[in-house]
Design an enzyme around this catalytic site. Structure first.
Site: not given
Ligand code: PLP
Length: 413
Positions: A234, A361, A75, A270
């Site tokens: 993750h 999300c 993100t 950090t």
């Molecule tokens: N972009 C895509 C295509 C994703 O599937 C995700 C996570 O669901 C993200 C960005 C965001 O990743 P993070 O959870 O590391 O912020």
């Protein structure tokens, strides 16, 4: 506890960290490490660990170590590759134009929508066809003289569609540095006449690589035409809260987090040492090719799942059989079905199957999926979807358990 789960089919949301990985991270850390910026032995140890991880990530991206920036996850990487890049141009955003797709992850879509609404940023949201694909031709034909950013996902997290981003980026890389601007290709043929080679050299191409990284061999989706690419630990089975951004030499963004001089003053704070070690260890495995054989097997399981789902009367499979990630099948429940999407997910959960509706999300918001709407699904279908995304250790037994559980769920009303 993950060991008690029957089947895990939510790998696109997070691939759970295995106990073995935790042990490997702990072993790397040994008696602990200090702050990587500190000028003593424990600080140097942290630096060494970070450097090792940085080398692994750089290798996976076929990039230089100086081009890797550790961040808090994809993100943040996507925000830097979009908002950070736009701010660096130092011009009012209402004068600038962005090309993106209508199926991007919220970490791209939301900041762009916000800047469009609040500062008049010009954004072209590319349409996708009914299978969920945009075309490289469409991307090129929408570039204007004031286009400064093109941001596209390599694969969609909900549908699993692999998008033609490499095709666009390979073309971009070729024509923006060619001695004679534009070749005879179809893509060059659709570029607006007023767009100059300078426009293409100046524009920044950002790619959300989260869902392809580690699932597909780099040569199938990475391109030198990508000026920045995001990834996240993750999704690989690592710790959450850590990721990396590849930012090619010469490319810049305006940092969002200001403070110390960490990450060559491109990302203050950090560093998340434990997370970076976790990411590095998993990326080393990717570099050794451990993932490819696993995902070849998973791809056959996906086909089996797809075929099994095709026999169900109440669903529409949204993921095409070809041109998608090896692990993902997404479907919508049709209106009039005995089960709605959320009921179905609950019933699956009760039978020990972990799945989700699409983007982790947006779950819980009851917002219709913008991706299902983009492929022409109804509002009902967009609110009633299920994504099954297998991890690299999935088995035939898992697929059969998922299909049986769905059969039971549909029969239960
Ligand atoms: N972009 C895509 C295509 C994703 O599937 C995700 C996570 O669901 C993200 C960005 C965001 O990743 P993070 O959870 O590391 O912020």
């Amino acid at each position: 506890m993950i060991e008690t789960l029957h089947v895990y089919a939510d790998a696109n949301a997070t691939l759970p960290t295995s106990p073995q990985h935790v042990v490997e991270v702990a072993a790397k850390l040994g008696a602990g490490a200090g702050n990587p910026s500190s000028p003593h032995e424990m600080g140097r140890k942290a630096q060494v660990l970070m450097t090792e991880a940085r080398h692994a990530v750089a290798k996976a991206f076929q990039a230089d170590v100086s081009e890797i920036i550790f961040v808090s996850g994809a993100t943040e990487a996507n925000n830097l590759g979009t908002v950070g890049v736009l701010r660096h141009f130092g011009e009012p955003l209402k004068n600038l134009h962005v090309v993106t797709s209508s199926i991007e992850h919220p970490s791209i879509r939301d900041p762009l929508e916000f800047l469009q609404r609040t500062e008049g940023l010009q954004v072209t949201w590319l349409a996708v066809d009914k299978n969920g694909f945009f075309s490289a031709k469409d991307v090129v034909s929408h570039i204007r003289p004031n286009t400064v950013l093109v941001t596209l996902m390599a694969a969609n997290n909900e549908l699993g569609t692999c998008e033609p981003v490499k095709e666009f980026c390979d073309w971009l890389q070729k024509v923006r540095w060619a001695k004679t601007f534009l070749d005879e290709s179809v893509l060059s043929g659709v570029l607006e006449k007023s767009v100059t080679q300078h426009t293409l050299q100046k524009l920044h191409m950002h790619c959300d690589g989260v869902q392809t990284f580690g699932k597909l061999k780099p040569e199938t989706w990475l391109s030198l035409g990508m000026d920045s690419v995001s990834t996240s630990a993750h999704k690989l089975g690592g710790f959450s809260g850590v990721g990396a951004l590849l930012l090619r030499k010469g490319r810049k963004y305006q940092p969002v987090v200001l403070g110390g001089a960490q990450e060559r003053s491109r990302r203050a704070g950090t560093e998340n040492l434990l997370g970076i070690v976790s990411l590095g260890l998993l990326v080393e495995k990717v570099n050794q090719g451990v993932n490819w054989a696993a995902y070849e097997h998973v791809n056959r399981l996906r086909e089996r799942l797809h075929q099994g789902l095709a026999g169900f009367g109440h669903v529409r499979i949204n993921t095409p059989m070809v041109g998608c990630l090896p692990n993902t099948v997404h479907f919508s429940v049709l209106e009039g079905s005995p089960q709605k999407g959320d009921d179905l997910l609950m019933q699956l959960d009760m039978q020990g199957i972990c799945a989700s509706s699409g983007s982790a999300c947006s779950s819980g918001t009851n917002k219709p999926s913008h991706v299902v709407l983009a492929i022409g699904g109804s509002a009902f279908e967009a609110k009633n979807s299920v994504r099954l995304s297998l991890g690299p250790t999935a088995s035939e037994k898992d697929v059969d358990a998922i299909l049986n559980a769905l059969q039971k769920a549909f029969a239960s009303k």
